[in-house]
Design a protein around this motif. Sequence first.
Motif, PDB file in Angstrom:
ATOM      1  N   THR A   2      32.570  55.495   4.271  1.00  0.00           N
ATOM      2  CA  THR A   2      33.728  54.621   4.338  1.00  0.00           C
ATOM      3  C   THR A   2      33.271  53.175   4.223  1.00  0.00           C
ATOM      4  OG1 THR A   2      35.075  56.129   5.674  1.00  0.00           O
ATOM      5  CG2 THR A   2      35.623  53.797   5.795  1.00  0.00           C
ATOM      6  N   SER A   3      34.023  52.386   3.480  1.00  0.00           N
ATOM      7  CA  SER A   3      33.712  50.968   3.365  1.00  0.00           C
ATOM      8  C   SER A   3      34.684  50.150   4.205  1.00  0.00           C
ATOM      9  CB  SER A   3      33.767  50.517   1.897  1.00  0.00           C
ATOM     10  OG  SER A   3      35.047  50.755   1.349  1.00  0.00           O
ATOM     11  N   ILE A   4      34.149  49.115   4.843  1.00  0.00           N
ATOM     12  CA  ILE A   4      34.938  48.219   5.674  1.00  0.00           C
ATOM     13  C   ILE A   4      34.732  46.800   5.157  1.00  0.00           C
ATOM     14  CG2 ILE A   4      35.402  47.364   8.002  1.00  0.00           C
ATOM     15  CD1 ILE A   4      33.975  49.838   9.086  1.00  0.00           C
ATOM     16  N   ALA A   5      35.816  46.145   4.761  1.00  0.00           N
ATOM     17  CA  ALA A   5      35.743  44.732   4.403  1.00  0.00           C
ATOM     18  C   ALA A   5      36.091  43.909   5.632  1.00  0.00           C
ATOM     19  CB  ALA A   5      36.706  44.416   3.268  1.00  0.00           C
ATOM     20  N   LEU A   6      35.247  42.954   5.964  1.00  0.00           N
ATOM     21  CA  LEU A   6      35.533  42.042   7.062  1.00  0.00           C
ATOM     22  C   LEU A   6      36.070  40.764   6.451  1.00  0.00           C
ATOM     23  CD1 LEU A   6      32.886  43.874   7.990  1.00  0.00           C
ATOM     24  CD2 LEU A   6      33.221  42.520  10.059  1.00  0.00           C
ATOM     25  N   PHE A   7      37.328  40.456   6.788  1.00  0.00           N
ATOM     26  CA  PHE A   7      38.000  39.415   6.013  1.00  0.00           C
ATOM     27  C   PHE A   7      39.105  38.742   6.804  1.00  0.00           C
ATOM     28  CE2 PHE A   7      41.368  38.464   2.698  1.00  0.00           C
ATOM     29  CZ  PHE A   7      40.755  37.308   2.232  1.00  0.00           C
ATOM     30  N   ASN A   8      39.151  37.429   6.700  1.00  0.00           N
ATOM     31  CA  ASN A   8      40.318  36.648   7.078  1.00  0.00           C
ATOM     32  C   ASN A   8      40.336  35.407   6.212  1.00  0.00           C
ATOM     33  OD1 ASN A   8      42.644  35.734   8.296  1.00  0.00           O
ATOM     34  ND2 ASN A   8      41.662  35.087  10.188  1.00  0.00           N
ATOM     35  N   ASN A   9      41.501  34.833   6.068  1.00  0.00           N
ATOM     36  CA  ASN A   9      41.654  33.681   5.189  1.00  0.00           C
ATOM     37  C   ASN A   9      41.321  32.372   5.911  1.00  0.00           C
ATOM     38  OD1 ASN A   9      42.257  32.365   2.811  1.00  0.00           O
ATOM     39  ND2 ASN A   9      44.449  32.260   3.219  1.00  0.00           N
ATOM     40  N   SER A  10      40.357  32.421   6.826  1.00  0.00           N
ATOM     41  CA  SER A  10      39.827  31.223   7.491  1.00  0.00           C
ATOM     42  C   SER A  10      38.460  31.586   8.038  1.00  0.00           C
ATOM     43  CB  SER A  10      40.743  30.755   8.631  1.00  0.00           C
ATOM     44  OG  SER A  10      40.820  31.728   9.653  1.00  0.00           O
ATOM     45  N   ARG A  11      37.613  30.577   8.245  1.00  0.00           N
ATOM     46  CA  ARG A  11      36.246  30.845   8.706  1.00  0.00           C
ATOM     47  C   ARG A  11      36.231  31.020  10.216  1.00  0.00           C
ATOM     48  NH1 ARG A  11      32.495  31.354   5.329  1.00  0.00           N
ATOM     49  NH2 ARG A  11      32.489  30.361   3.284  1.00  0.00           N
ATOM     50  N   VAL A  12      35.980  32.236  10.663  1.00  0.00           N
ATOM     51  CA  VAL A  12      35.989  32.530  12.099  1.00  0.00           C
ATOM     52  C   VAL A  12      34.790  33.384  12.503  1.00  0.00           C
ATOM     53  CG1 VAL A  12      38.463  32.281  12.486  1.00  0.00           C
ATOM     54  CG2 VAL A  12      37.583  34.437  11.587  1.00  0.00           C
ATOM     55  N   ASP A 185      37.892  50.607   1.567  1.00  0.00           N
ATOM     56  CA  ASP A 185      38.747  51.641   2.158  1.00  0.00           C
ATOM     57  C   ASP A 185      39.566  51.072   3.308  1.00  0.00           C
ATOM     58  OD1 ASP A 185      37.667  53.708   0.487  1.00  0.00           O
ATOM     59  OD2 ASP A 185      35.908  53.763   1.789  1.00  0.00           O
ATOM     60  N   THR A 186      38.922  50.209   4.109  1.00  0.00           N
ATOM     61  CA  THR A 186      39.573  49.661   5.291  1.00  0.00           C
ATOM     62  C   THR A 186      39.263  48.169   5.389  1.00  0.00           C
ATOM     63  OG1 THR A 186      37.670  50.171   6.704  1.00  0.00           O
ATOM     64  CG2 THR A 186      39.373  51.862   6.528  1.00  0.00           C
ATOM     65  N   VAL A 187      40.040  47.461   6.218  1.00  0.00           N
ATOM     66  CA  VAL A 187      39.853  46.026   6.415  1.00  0.00           C
ATOM     67  C   VAL A 187      39.857  45.723   7.911  1.00  0.00           C
ATOM     68  CG1 VAL A 187      40.693  43.711   5.901  1.00  0.00           C
ATOM     69  CG2 VAL A 187      41.019  45.549   4.231  1.00  0.00           C
ATOM     70  N   LEU A 188      38.827  45.035   8.365  1.00  0.00           N
ATOM     71  CA  LEU A 188      38.720  44.577   9.743  1.00  0.00           C
ATOM     72  C   LEU A 188      38.855  43.062   9.736  1.00  0.00           C
ATOM     73  CD1 LEU A 188      38.047  45.088  12.760  1.00  0.00           C
ATOM     74  CD2 LEU A 188      35.631  44.900  12.141  1.00  0.00           C
ATOM     75  N   MET A 189      39.720  42.526  10.588  1.00  0.00           N
ATOM     76  CA  MET A 189      40.046  41.105  10.530  1.00  0.00           C
ATOM     77  C   MET A 189      39.586  40.375  11.794  1.00  0.00           C
ATOM     78  SD  MET A 189      43.855  41.486   8.919  1.00  0.00           S
ATOM     79  CE  MET A 189      44.115  42.548   7.484  1.00  0.00           C
ATOM     80  N   PRO A 190      38.571  39.527  11.678  1.00  0.00           N
ATOM     81  CA  PRO A 190      38.204  38.661  12.800  1.00  0.00           C
ATOM     82  C   PRO A 190      39.155  37.485  12.882  1.00  0.00           C
ATOM     83  CG  PRO A 190      36.725  38.297  10.957  1.00  0.00           C
ATOM     84  CD  PRO A 190      37.666  39.392  10.535  1.00  0.00           C
ATOM     85  N   LEU A 191      39.572  37.153  14.092  1.00  0.00           N
ATOM     86  CA  LEU A 191      40.534  36.076  14.281  1.00  0.00           C
ATOM     87  C   LEU A 191      40.096  35.156  15.403  1.00  0.00           C
ATOM     88  CD1 LEU A 191      43.868  38.156  14.343  1.00  0.00           C
ATOM     89  CD2 LEU A 191      42.888  36.971  12.378  1.00  0.00           C
ATOM     90  N   ALA A 192      40.493  33.915  15.301  1.00  0.00           N
ATOM     91  CA  ALA A 192      40.415  32.992  16.420  1.00  0.00           C
ATOM     92  C   ALA A 192      41.834  32.731  16.896  1.00  0.00           C
ATOM     93  CB  ALA A 192      39.748  31.682  15.988  1.00  0.00           C
ATOM     94  N   ALA A 193      41.984  32.406  18.170  1.00  0.00           N
ATOM     95  CA  ALA A 193      43.316  32.124  18.715  1.00  0.00           C
ATOM     96  C   ALA A 193      43.678  30.677  18.396  1.00  0.00           C
ATOM     97  CB  ALA A 193      43.340  32.386  20.215  1.00  0.00           C
ATOM     98  N   ASP A 194      44.006  30.433  17.137  1.00  0.00           N
ATOM     99  CA  ASP A 194      44.385  29.087  16.730  1.00  0.00           C
ATOM    100  C   ASP A 194      45.337  29.152  15.537  1.00  0.00           C
ATOM    101  OD1 ASP A 194      42.809  29.552  14.420  1.00  0.00           O
ATOM    102  OD2 ASP A 194      41.068  28.548  15.282  1.00  0.00           O
ATOM    103  N   LEU A 195      45.859  28.006  15.163  1.00  0.00           N
ATOM    104  CA  LEU A 195      46.835  27.922  14.092  1.00  0.00           C
ATOM    105  C   LEU A 195      46.275  28.413  12.763  1.00  0.00           C
ATOM    106  CD1 LEU A 195      49.512  26.937  12.830  1.00  0.00           C
ATOM    107  CD2 LEU A 195      48.483  24.648  12.688  1.00  0.00           C
TER     108      LEU A 195
END
Length: 355
Positions: A2-12, A185-195
């Motif tokens: 299984t492939s996991i993309a780690l992705f968010n549209n901001s640097r976190v 196959d899947t996407v894991l999203m790292p987030l910060a608690a900000d705008l």
Amino acid sequence: MTSIALFNNSRVGTTTLTYHLAHMFRRLGLRVLAVDLDPQANLTSMCLDESEIEELWEDSSSELIEQGAAHPSLPGFSRVHAGQTIADAVRPILEGTGDIAPVEPAALMPDLWLLPGSLDLSRFEDKLSMEWSRTFAGDIAAIRTTTAFHRTVAQVTASVQADIVLLDVGPNLGAINRAALIAADTVLMPLAADLFSLKGLTNLGPTLRTWRHDWQQLVLPRIPDGFHAPRAAMTPLGYVIMQPEMRLDRPLKAYERWLERIPWVFNTAVLDQQPPSRDDASHRIATLRNYRSLTPLAHDARKPMFDLKPADGALGSAQQYVQTCFREFRGLAEAVLERLPEGTGSGARGGERSG
């Protein structure tokens, strides 16, 4: 696999998370391939030293290879193959001379490999952008271009028999990331608690759904039988909160205010659930604290923060911090594995590894 993309549209801290998850999955007994699909090649710079990266990016310079062979004291030259990056794999397509070229990954340690990135990968952006609309008409050359990442990763995965593949991508919604995400196959999203993270989610979720729909409904029916194309599942696994360093100019109440909004935004923008529950935190996989004091030690030792030893400078209370880091990343890795499709990780070799 299984492939996991780690992705968010901001640097976190996406690359740091990819690096540590790759090492932790290996510790849990999996064969792991990490793929650097960010044109800035940050994951490559975390995994390899400068001499190795120089060898990779010198386009198989015989002079450099001979110098490396004549100086065995230079670290790690045996781990990499000159001209063996993801950019080298797609170069024949970019230059119009052929299809993807075979490449070998760098062996970081037993059962852990890296398919290195390159600054040259940015040259592929325009090519991918131009070919996207042509895939809708079934243009086979356009389909070869758009699936180049998928097919390269599949070839390398088969060569090392990886159980799990981690795709590190940059923080944007450009053509390179579209091709990378389609291969996931899947996407894991790292987030910060900000705008910025929440705004990133509102952009990312609808875009992923559009890419998935266009590929599955408009392109896949036109792909010839026998052609190895991705399904573009891009199934959201959930999100990981990357806790910031608390400062006097960013009080705890501001952090909590954004934290409370994340479940609602994730359910609405990413999962398209109507009406979502504001209090539904079931998609939060983990919250990782800030390990800023361990970061420079890990960089100098060129190892994950949770593997730091007293000899690396992690003394006294820092060593307790290392143990806490290990527990958090192990819990995260196990939680991610639980969310993957059945059968992932079935290739685990004998449980947890040491070191």
